[in-house]
Design an enzyme around this catalytic site. Structure first.
Site, short mmCIF file in Angstrom:
data_model
loop_
_atom_site.label_atom_id
_atom_site.label_comp_id
_atom_site.label_asym_id
_atom_site.label_seq_id
_atom_site.Cartn_x
_atom_site.Cartn_y
_atom_site.Cartn_z
CG HIS A 804 -63.52 -35.31 -1.26
ND1 HIS A 804 -64.41 -34.28 -1.31
CD2 HIS A 804 -62.69 -35.15 -2.33
CE1 HIS A 804 -64.16 -33.52 -2.37
NE2 HIS A 804 -63.12 -34.02 -3.00
CB SER A 805 -65.76 -31.94 3.09
OG SER A 805 -66.90 -31.17 3.33
#
Length: 947
Positions: A804-805
């Site tokens: 998850h950026s």
């Protein structure tokens, strides 16, 4: 053997024929019961064999009926277990009847009878599915032993013409049946004649009837026996001293002796159960408040204004006014009943109004319990009983969540459709309130002089706040501390099923508060709590969890002294306690939500500060409490240095709750025998989904709806993002537990809640060989979690990364994260699939770091330009298909799915039609067009397939 005769009272006398009749009835029940259940539930399945099914075959064989299907197998095994006692008794009586001093035949027949009984147990409980070889060995042994048993019984039969006649008939029928039985079995097995197996089945059932009937004839011989149980020492007269009596005499002046030196009366037990259930309702509503509040900032992506509802817990400040205090205490039953509006909230469909209903219920509940404690201020034993009920209520709440995969079945986010037990919970709550509030004292007399507070009520309030927050944040779910210390595969620490250890530690703390009254508010206990908190916060795996268990014991032991101290300091202490508790709750959220709240960066990633503040609050409470030695002296002078007799009732309730936890742990222990959906085609179906913390658009828990879609899409590996729910504001939940156990998947959760991310998780049908948790560079924005796992996919290692950026606003964070992850993927020499949330447009910016030479990764569909968040990338493995499935109202993000073939090269980007794709590599057709339950293939309106 010469008979022995001794004088004594006859306790029981029973005719020997009842041994035979009991054996016959229970044995027939086993077979006939399994047959009835099988015909009712699985008729077409149990009449089917390897060659034919219904209508050619229309009656099941014995082995098909009692074999491997539930519940008929369970019915059969249950009654066979009951048969064992009468069976051994029958063999023994037959030996007594036929024994002669000049022959060994009776001993041989008895030995054969015992061996035959044991071999019956062998083929009953070791099914052909468990171990085909041993099942056949036991079955053949039983059949072989039947011959000497039958012939031996015939030769040893007493001179009873009627019994001999029936034995000859049944024995002849048994052996005569073997001839057609074998004939029709050959017709079925060798010649494959339709219907032959049904005829064979009738002869097989006849064997059972004749076999059990042969032994039933012993009733005619045993009629002359009388089984007598004689008491030669007078033990049954109730006059002999038992071990428990001697123990209680020795310990009569000690706490444990007082607790157990009374008969457990049903009235007291019901009162204790009602009080505990009321405590369970309190914790159920309190833990649901943050969860319903969280829905609003979640959908507003920031402060919504509804967060103010967390302050409804400060309602005990109302008790500061003497008139209001008197009114509430006199009407405490009404206040408790009003608090049940929190349980009725599930009927309210509009999220805003549901939150208001929960908030009112929590406000009334906090007020009612504070008033109840204060009303018992001069009745120490009654006050301690109320605190015990409240504490065991927390244990019961944790057990309920343990049994329901971290959801509480009476929460307002639950209803019948997603597994809620709201109606039953409300019904029991009304009964519990009516019973537990029958008597509430309002003794207006002053407390004993020695009990007068020696410090500010603020300090007592701080102690109460530390107690409430510690219990809520760490102990309201049995798996919370486990997720804190989980470090991935191979397994090095506790798993979710080990949550029973947390519950046991909570129970141990309660027992300590009972048996070591007056000593648990000591500085030594506080020191142990501090050490446990430090170990839990600083160490992973079993070491960290052991620290958490120490903390659990001490927190539960603190309940009675700290609440008693708050009672001594008056209503202000309760109001301050809940107010400071709210501040700790907000700090608990601030450490991870720092990017969305005012002043957030100050608390960024400082769970250690929150834990330190909790221990300091407990220290303030210890300081405000009476000295342990003073309490013990005062209790000794007043004759109250031992627990009240009612403690035994609460201990009994606690024991039942702990046994329930143990049973749940056994049922939830993973089987680790999971298989992928299309193993013959060596397909790996992988997906990525942002699940929005498992709250759907209408504020319902969404695990079951997620389960249905994942199962119908036949996903073998899935990455879940926004999946860390182990905080007060999110209900201390873990969606992955339910999904993994229901879908039959291995699960990796991480990094943990104490690593301050929104969470990532990996579920896999393939064994996880190894996994590493990453916190990617995030100098400004929220932390970016990643799991890098190696799976055993059809005997070949395949890497999967779930990532998850950071947020769109933090461009530098996202650039650093893309470089970090590109390096991780490039350095992997194995096939690799990335399941991710990247926050980038295709072919722009950081996309070219994730895809291309710097990472070695390929996009699952370079022509799909309409993406921003979710991406699937791969290398070293053949991508065969790609689909985008709409979310319905489960979350705010679609589900993306890719199909890969293990052991084949990457292939090209050339697309092909579905009719050119093997069946095992196709996506389910049910989601074409309008789809199912508002899930459908969208964007392209169909899956895409590649050469």
């Amino acid at each position: 053997m010469a008979p022995k005769s001794r004088e004594g009272d006859t306790v029981v006398a029973l005719s020997g024929k009842w041994v035979s009749w009991t054996h016959t009835a229970v044995a027939y029940s086993a077979f006939i019961g399994a047959l009835i259940v099988g015909l009712s539930l699985h008729y077409h399945k149990i009449v089917e064999n390897e060659y034919f099914g219904y209508p050619q075959e229309w009656f099941p064989s014995v082995s098909a009926t009692i074999g491997d299907r539930y519940p008929e197998r369970a019915v059969f095994q249950f009654f066979i277990a009951m048969t064992s006692g009468p069976r051994f008794a029958l063999v023994f009586l037959w030996y007594i009847l036929t024994a002669r001093p000049d022959t060994a035949l009776p001993k041989i027949v008895a030995g054969v009878g015992v061996f035959r009984t044991l071999s019956c147990g062998g083929w009953t409980y070791v099914t052909s599915t468990d171990d085909h070889g041993w099942h056949d060995i036991f079955m053949i042994s039983y059949l072989v032993a039947t011959l000497p048993w039958t012939l031996g019984c015939l030769s040893l039969s007493p001179n009873n013409p009627e019994a001999v006649k029936y034995r000859k008939i049944l024995a002849g029928s048994f052996f005569g049946t073997l001839v057609p039985l074998i004939y029709f079995f050959i017709q079925h097995k060798v010649h494959k004649v339709p219907g032959a197996y049904t005829t064979y089945a009738f002869f097989e059932w006849a064997l059972i009837l004749f076999d059990v009937g042969f032994d039933a004839v012993t009733a005619l011989d045993f009629d002359g026996f009388e089984l007598v149980l004689r008491d030669v020492k007078g033990s049954s007269r109730g006059k002999s001293q038992q071990v428990a009596d001697a123990f209680l005499e020795k310990e009569k002046d000690k706490p444990i002796g007082t607790v157990f030196d009374s008969d457990l009366k049903w009235v007291e037990a019901l009162d204790a159960a009602a009080n505990v259930y009321s405590g369970y309702v309190f914790w159920s509503m309190l833990t649901s408040l943050g969860l319903t509040v969280w829905y609003f900032p979640l959908w507003h992506m920031g402060i919504s204004g509804y967060e103010v509802m967390v302050m409804c817990t400060v309602s005990p400040f109302i008790l500061v006014n003497s008139s209001m205090r008197s009114f509430v205490i006199k009407n405490v039953r009404v206040v408790h009943l009003l608090s049940l509006s929190g349980l009725l909230a599930y009927l309210v469909k509009t999220p805003e109004y549901r939150l208001f209903s929960v908030g009112f219920g929590v406000a009334m509940s906090c007020l009612a319990w504070s008033a109840t404690w204060y009303a018992e201020r001069s009745q120490q034993s009654r006050l301690e009983a109320r605190v015990l009920a409240w504490s065991i209520g927390l244990v019961l709440s944790s057990v309920a969540k343990f049994a329901f995969w971290t959801n509480n079945p009476i929460w307002p986010i639950m209803h019948a459709e997603n597994g809620g037990w709201n109606k039953l919970g409300l019904f029991l709550a009304i009964i519990a309130v009516l019973r537990s509030t029958r008597v509430v004292t309002d003794n207006r007399g002053a407390l004993e002089a020695a009990d007068r507070p020696r410090s500010s009520p603020v300090l007592a309030g701080l102690g109460l706040a530390g107690l409430l927050f510690g219990m809520h944040s760490l102990l309201s779910d049995s798996s919370t501390m486990i997720t804190w210390v989980w470090e991935g595969f191979p397994v090095r620490g506790p798993i979710a099923a080990n949550g029973v250890m947390t519950i046991a530690a909570m129970g141990a703390g309660i027992l300590l508060s009972i048996f070591l009254q007056g000593t648990m508010s000591s500085w030594t206990n506080l020191l142990l709590a501090g050490v446990g908190a430090y170990i839990l916060t600083s160490y992973p795996d079993w070491v960290g969890y052991m620290g958490g268990l120490f903390l659990a014991v001490t927190l539960m032991a603190f309940a009675t002294p700290l609440i008693s101290s708050a009672v001594r300091h008056g209503p202000v202490a309760f109001g301050m306690g809940f107010l400071i508790y709210n501040i700790l709750v907000l700090a608990h959220v601030w450490v991870v939500a720092y990017a969305f709240v005012p002043g957030g960066p100050l608390m960024r990633e400082h769970t250690d500060w929150v834990m330190t503040a909790t221990v300091l609050c407990l220290a303030a409470g210890v300081y405000a409490s009476p000295r342990s030695e003073n309490v013990k002296k005062r209790r000794a002078r007043s004759g109250k240095n031992v627990p009240s007799r009612s403690s035994s009732s609460y201990m009994s309730v606690l024991l039942v709750v702990e046994l329930l936890a143990l049973a749940v742990s056994y049922l939830r222990f993973p089987t680790n025998d999971y298989v992928p959906y299309h193993r013959d085609d060596k397909v790996m179906t992988a997906g990525i989904w942002t699940i929005h913390f498992s709250l759907d658009n209408d504020m319902w828990s969404s695990e079951r709806r997620m389960r249905d879609l994942i199962k119908e899409l036949e996903i073998d590996v899935i990455g879940l993002l926004e999946s860390d729910l182990q905080r007060i504001i999110m209900g201390n939940r873990d969606t992955t537990q339910y999904l993994a156990e229901d879908l039959g998947m291995y699960v990796d959760f991480g990094p943990g809640p104490n690593k301050h991310t929104w969470g990532s998780a990996l579920l896999s049908k393939f064994p996880i060989i190894n996994s590493t948790h990453h916190l990617l560079p995030s100098p400004v924005g929220e932390l970016a979690p990643a799991i890098h796992a190696t799976l055993d996919a059809y005997g070949e290692p395949v890497d999967v990364v779930v990532f998850h950026s950071g947020q769109e606003e933090d461009a530098e964070d996202r650039r650093l994260q893309s470089e970090y992850l590109a390096k991780v993927m490039r350095e992997s020499a194995r096939p690799l699939i990335l399941l991710s949330y990247l926050v980038v447009k295709p072919n722009e910016g950081n996309y070219n770091t994730y895809v291309g030479e710097r990472s070695g990764m390929r996009d699952i569909d370079p022509s799909d330009w309409d993406r921003w968040c979710e991406y699937i990338l791969y290398k070293g493995i053949r991508r065969s298909g790609y689909a985008r499935v709409s979310r319905s109202t489960i979350t705010d993000t679609e589900l993306q799915v890719g199909k890969f073939v293990v052991g084949q090269p990457e292939g090209s980007n050339e697309q092909i039609s579905e009719d050119q794709v093997p069946t095992g590599l196709r996506f389910p057709s049910m989601f074409r067009g309008q789809g199912r339950r508002n899930h459908r293939y969208h964007v392209f309106d169909e899956p895409r397939y590649f050469v």
